[in-house]
Motif scaffolding. Structure first.
Motif, PDB file in Angstrom:
ATOM      1  N   GLY A 116       0.808  -1.133  -0.281  1.00 16.55           N
ATOM      2  CA  GLY A 116      -0.050   0.186  -0.109  1.00 16.55           C
ATOM      3  C   GLY A 116       0.595   1.282  -0.160  1.00 16.55           C
ATOM      4  N   ALA A 117       1.707   1.334   0.857  1.00 12.48           N
ATOM      5  CA  ALA A 117       2.608   2.452   0.764  1.00 12.48           C
ATOM      6  C   ALA A 117       3.230   2.615  -0.297  1.00 12.48           C
ATOM      7  CB  ALA A 117       3.911   2.044   2.176  1.00 12.48           C
ATOM      8  N   ALA A 118       3.720   1.449  -1.418  1.00 10.68           N
ATOM      9  CA  ALA A 118       4.178   1.308  -2.257  1.00 10.68           C
ATOM     10  C   ALA A 118       3.840   2.645  -3.524  1.00 10.68           C
ATOM     11  CB  ALA A 118       5.396  -0.170  -2.842  1.00 10.68           C
ATOM     12  N   LEU A 119       2.744   1.606  -3.475  1.00 10.60           N
ATOM     13  CA  LEU A 119       1.731   2.728  -4.541  1.00 10.60           C
ATOM     14  C   LEU A 119       1.346   4.110  -3.869  1.00 10.60           C
ATOM     15  CD1 LEU A 119      -0.461  -0.153  -5.453  1.00 10.60           C
ATOM     16  CD2 LEU A 119       1.481   0.063  -6.409  1.00 10.60           C
ATOM     17  N   LEU A 120       1.503   4.480  -3.116  1.00 10.92           N
ATOM     18  CA  LEU A 120       1.429   5.396  -2.324  1.00 10.92           C
ATOM     19  C   LEU A 120       1.347   7.057  -3.134  1.00 10.92           C
ATOM     20  CD1 LEU A 120      -1.313   6.247   0.014  1.00 10.92           C
ATOM     21  CD2 LEU A 120       1.277   7.282   1.328  1.00 10.92           C
ATOM     22  N   PRO A 121       2.415   7.057  -4.081  1.00  8.76           N
ATOM     23  CA  PRO A 121       2.422   7.779  -4.586  1.00  8.76           C
ATOM     24  C   PRO A 121       1.823   8.274  -6.161  1.00  8.76           C
ATOM     25  CG  PRO A 121       4.961   6.630  -3.808  1.00  8.76           C
ATOM     26  CD  PRO A 121       3.161   6.005  -2.880  1.00  8.76           C
ATOM     27  N   GLY A 125       8.891   9.818  -6.784  1.00  9.00           N
ATOM     28  CA  GLY A 125       8.027   9.838  -7.768  1.00  9.00           C
ATOM     29  C   GLY A 125       7.460   8.868  -8.615  1.00  9.00           C
ATOM     30  N   TYR A 126       8.138   7.630  -8.934  1.00  9.68           N
ATOM     31  CA  TYR A 126       8.645   6.881  -9.960  1.00  9.68           C
ATOM     32  C   TYR A 126       8.448   6.024  -9.314  1.00  9.68           C
ATOM     33  CZ  TYR A 126       8.711  10.820 -13.138  1.00  9.68           C
ATOM     34  OH  TYR A 126       8.415  12.736 -13.296  1.00  9.68           O
ATOM     35  N   PHE A 127       8.598   5.639  -8.572  1.00  7.87           N
ATOM     36  CA  PHE A 127       9.064   4.279  -7.380  1.00  7.87           C
ATOM     37  C   PHE A 127       7.683   3.215  -7.811  1.00  7.87           C
ATOM     38  CE2 PHE A 127       8.269   1.351  -3.838  1.00  7.87           C
ATOM     39  CZ  PHE A 127       8.980   0.444  -4.701  1.00  7.87           C
ATOM     40  N   PRO A 128       6.554   3.464  -8.170  1.00 10.43           N
ATOM     41  CA  PRO A 128       5.096   2.789  -7.889  1.00 10.43           C
ATOM     42  C   PRO A 128       5.256   2.444  -9.646  1.00 10.43           C
ATOM     43  CG  PRO A 128       5.138   4.584  -6.785  1.00 10.43           C
ATOM     44  CD  PRO A 128       5.934   5.099  -7.127  1.00 10.43           C
ATOM     45  N   ILE A 129       5.528   3.200 -10.561  1.00 15.49           N
ATOM     46  CA  ILE A 129       6.032   2.479 -11.519  1.00 15.49           C
ATOM     47  C   ILE A 129       6.421   1.651 -12.095  1.00 15.49           C
ATOM     48  CG2 ILE A 129       5.846   3.164 -13.975  1.00 15.49           C
ATOM     49  CD1 ILE A 129       3.752   5.067 -12.872  1.00 15.49           C
ATOM     50  N   GLY A 130       7.902   1.552 -11.996  1.00 17.03           N
ATOM     51  CA  GLY A 130       8.582   0.267 -11.536  1.00 17.03           C
ATOM     52  C   GLY A 130       8.004  -0.508 -10.837  1.00 17.03           C
ATOM     53  N   TYR A 131       7.527  -0.199  -9.292  1.00 21.86           N
ATOM     54  CA  TYR A 131       7.893  -1.450  -8.601  1.00 21.86           C
ATOM     55  C   TYR A 131       6.000  -2.127  -8.652  1.00 21.86           C
ATOM     56  CZ  TYR A 131       4.420  -3.506  -5.068  1.00 21.86           C
ATOM     57  OH  TYR A 131       3.996  -4.366  -4.140  1.00 21.86           O
ATOM     58  N   MET A 132       5.010  -1.901  -9.848  1.00 24.06           N
ATOM     59  CA  MET A 132       4.494  -2.757 -10.709  1.00 24.06           C
ATOM     60  C   MET A 132       4.544  -3.062 -11.009  1.00 24.06           C
ATOM     61  SD  MET A 132       0.963   0.178 -10.318  1.00 24.06           S
ATOM     62  CE  MET A 132       1.744   1.392 -11.660  1.00 24.06           C
ATOM     63  N   LEU A 133       4.908  -3.301 -12.033  1.00 26.68           N
ATOM     64  CA  LEU A 133       5.752  -4.342 -13.171  1.00 26.68           C
ATOM     65  C   LEU A 133       6.677  -5.310 -12.325  1.00 26.68           C
ATOM     66  CD1 LEU A 133       6.948  -1.349 -15.614  1.00 26.68           C
ATOM     67  CD2 LEU A 133       4.555  -2.584 -16.152  1.00 26.68           C
ATOM     68  N   VAL A 134       7.411  -4.440 -11.704  1.00 28.72           N
ATOM     69  CA  VAL A 134       8.165  -6.313 -11.382  1.00 28.72           C
ATOM     70  C   VAL A 134       7.430  -6.657 -10.275  1.00 28.72           C
ATOM     71  CG1 VAL A 134      10.021  -6.775  -9.699  1.00 28.72           C
ATOM     72  CG2 VAL A 134      10.523  -4.829 -11.078  1.00 28.72           C
ATOM     73  N   GLU A 135       7.086  -5.787  -9.129  1.00 26.09           N
ATOM     74  CA  GLU A 135       5.515  -7.057  -8.473  1.00 26.09           C
ATOM     75  C   GLU A 135       4.849  -8.000  -9.504  1.00 26.09           C
ATOM     76  OE1 GLU A 135       2.426  -7.429  -5.217  1.00 26.09           O
ATOM     77  OE2 GLU A 135       2.286  -6.784  -7.537  1.00 26.09           O
ATOM     78  N   SER A 136       4.265  -7.929 -10.626  1.00 21.85           N
ATOM     79  CA  SER A 136       3.759  -8.241 -11.203  1.00 21.85           C
ATOM     80  C   SER A 136       4.190  -9.539 -11.664  1.00 21.85           C
ATOM     81  CB  SER A 136       2.982  -7.402 -12.092  1.00 21.85           C
ATOM     82  OG  SER A 136       1.968  -8.778 -12.953  1.00 21.85           O
ATOM     83  N   THR A 137       5.518  -9.695 -12.043  1.00 19.09           N
ATOM     84  CA  THR A 137       5.450  -9.984 -13.165  1.00 19.09           C
ATOM     85  C   THR A 137       6.223 -11.723 -11.910  1.00 19.09           C
ATOM     86  OG1 THR A 137       7.262  -8.821 -14.495  1.00 19.09           O
ATOM     87  CG2 THR A 137       7.869 -10.870 -14.117  1.00 19.09           C
TER      88      THR A 137
END
Length: 546
Positions: free
Chosen positions: A103-108, A157-169
């Motif tokens: 949740g915190a990772a997606l907060l930005p 600011g751009y961490f959630p974009i990278g995180y969503m792709l890596v986490e989904s994989t």
């Protein structure tokens, strides 16, 4: 030829397709070409390389390019490493802490892209909370302004974009190969290096490429926290609004669009369906839990980073409700009393609502037409639609100024142009959602309706539209949410009386009116956070993922 005849056999769908194609050309393709042509002086007196010569001759512009490249590279490396660390824990644990990390990772995502620059100034600026404490205790003078401040803001600011792709994989990865590696005697560290990370290569690569392009095209963070350092997107903006030098701004725009185009083509065609992680459909939750040693390392990294993200948001909230944070911490609501702020928020809501309606409707129509109708050049049209998502906002903003600031389309400064800009930058999301939903709908339902005499148009209205309503709603909420915090392209298009909340907050931050900027940011975050909650609810209920 038979495909073309079949296309014309339903004239109203054919006309609608041609109208949509013309709109995509006008509002996505032509603005990009306008920037490219303007960089060579076309439209200003003939063809010339003078503006490119000036770019390479002046160290000022070269330094802006090098700073942007350097910040983008560093931000990308750090974001990918942090994304891998948090994804490893989140995909191998169902604990409360793992849900909190996610949740915190997606907060930005719920904040404007420059919100962390504002938070960093509150915390580490020249008169920041931490800066003042260090100065009083040790006599240390410190300021976050400059290159490293921009890098830190971009990472957050751009961490959630990278995180969503890596986490989904990692979540969709088959656990069987990891289990086999463990059964053969490899420890978890070796398994991660030899199995997990190679299997996650596609997601990690996509994340790195996307974050790199977004960081390269960032202009709001350098404006607020750059401290005089030059960055290419910020310089392009200043050339337009400060000097009216559209030709030189177009040159800088070309250096933004080239990497974006390369990355978009690479992700769309080279890496499409190339991930090894799709070997099995098993859930990543069945992966072996992390060993104590690996878990301690990733949890230390994750806790520090997530705590810093939460601290940044706390700084914004505190800044909104105290007079002068760090100096006069008495409670106040005076920062919320700005008439201009509430007017800009009202305008943002109206504009974002209209853009969301248009984007979701067009996306739904395109999804149906692309999935069911024999459209000539369908692949090219789909490519151009999705390309709107990849074009840097600065480039699109300059392109709109070039195209719509004279005959026959004099729309600059109007709310209509802002709505159209937001709409066509986001229609790719609704398109993908609608195509995904159409693939889940059996065509036999439409065939049965036609067999009963309904005809193609009535079938579309009575059968297809209700079935596509979840995709429409998801596209609407996503577009509204992102349009509320959009700034990079619309900032070129606003005029007196049409100011938007994100632009207003940026102006307040540039003027060091931290309290008012924090207050409006807080209101904007609450609105967008509510939209994100609604979007997650829609995804859960309908299975339409955005």
């Amino acid at each position: 030829m038979s495909e073309f005849r079949q296309f014309l056999s339903e004239p109203w769908f054919a006309i609608l397709t041609m109208i949509l194609a013309a709109a995509i050309l006008l509002f996505i393709v032509i603005p990009v070409f306008a920037v490219f042509f303007k960089s060579f002086g076309i439209g200003s007196g003939g063809f010339t390389f003078e503006y490119y010569k000036e770019f390479f001759a002046r160290s000022y512009y070269l330094n802006s390019l090098l700073n942007s490249l350097g910040a983008a590279i560093i931000s990308t490396i750090v974001v990918v490493l942090l994304s891998v660390s948090i994804s490893l824990y989140v995909t191998r644990s169902t604990s409360f802490l793992s849900k909190f990390y996610r949740g915190a990772a997606l907060l930005p995502l719920v904040a404007p892209p420059f919100i962390f620059s504002l938070s960093l100034i509150i915390l580490l600026g020249r008169n920041g909370v931490v800066t003042s404490l260090l100065n009083d205790a040790f006599g240390l003078e410190f300021s976050i302004y400059g290159f490293w401040g921009v890098v830190l803001a971009q990472i957050l600011g751009y961490f959630p974009i990278g995180y969503m792709l890596v986490e989904s994989t990692m979540r969709n990865m088959s656990p069987s190969l990891e289990n086999a590696s463990r059964d053969l005697g490899a420890n978890q560290s070796k398994t991660l290096r030899k199995i997990t990370l190679p299997l996650s290569q596609s997601g990690i690569t996509k994340a790195g490429l996307l974050v790199f392009v977004m960081a390269l095209a960032d202009f709001s963070n350098p404006l607020i926290i750059g401290g005089g350092e030059t960055f290419i997107a910020a310089e392009a903006y200043l050339l337009v609004v400060g000097q009216q030098n559209l030709e030189q701004a177009a040159v800088l725009g070309v250096f933004l669009i080239i990497p974006s185009l390369i990355v978009f083509i690479f992700q769309t065609y080279v890496m499409k369906d190339s991930g090894l992680e799709t070997i099995s459909g098993e859930s990543g939750a069945s992966n072996a839990p992390l060993t104590k040693r690996v878990k301690s390392v990733v949890m230390t990294i994750n806790t520090l980073f997530v705590s810093f993200i939460v601290l940044m948001f706390i700084m914004v909230v505190l800044g909104a409700f105290v007079k002068i944070i760090g100096i006069d911490n008495s409670f106040t609501l005076e920062h919320f009393q700005s008439r201009n702020g509430w007017d800009s928020l009202y305008t943002s809501i109206i504009v974002s609502f209209l853009a969301a309606i248009l984007a979701a409707t067009i996306g739904m129509l395109q999804g149906y037409l692309f999935a069911r109708k024999p459209i000539p050049g369908k692949k090219a049209l789909e490519f151009l639609t999705l390309f709107g998502l990849a074009v840097p906002g600065t480039v699109m903003g300059i392109g709109y100024v070039l195209i719509f600031n004279g005959s026959p389309f004099f729309l600059t400064g109007t709310v209509l142009l802002i709505v159209l800009n937001m709409t066509f930058r986001k229609i790719g999301v609704g398109l993908e959602a609608s195509i995904s939903k159409m693939h889940q709908i059996d065509s036999s339902m439409e065939e049965a309706s036609n067999d009963l005499g309904a005809g193609p148009y009535r079938t579309f209205g009575k059968v297809v539209v209700p079935l596509l309503s979840p995709a429409f709603i998801a596209g609407f909420v996503y577009t509204f949410m992102t349009a509320m915090v959009s700034i990079s392209s619309v900032i070129f298009l606003i005029a007196p009386g049409t100011n938007l909340a994100a632009v207003h907050i940026l102006n307040l931050a540039e003027q060091a009116q931290i309290g008012m900027a924090s207050a409006m940011s807080f209101v904007l975050i609450v609105i967008v956070l509510s939209c994100m909650g609604l979007l997650k609810y829609i995804e859960k209920k309908t299975g339409v993922s955005i």
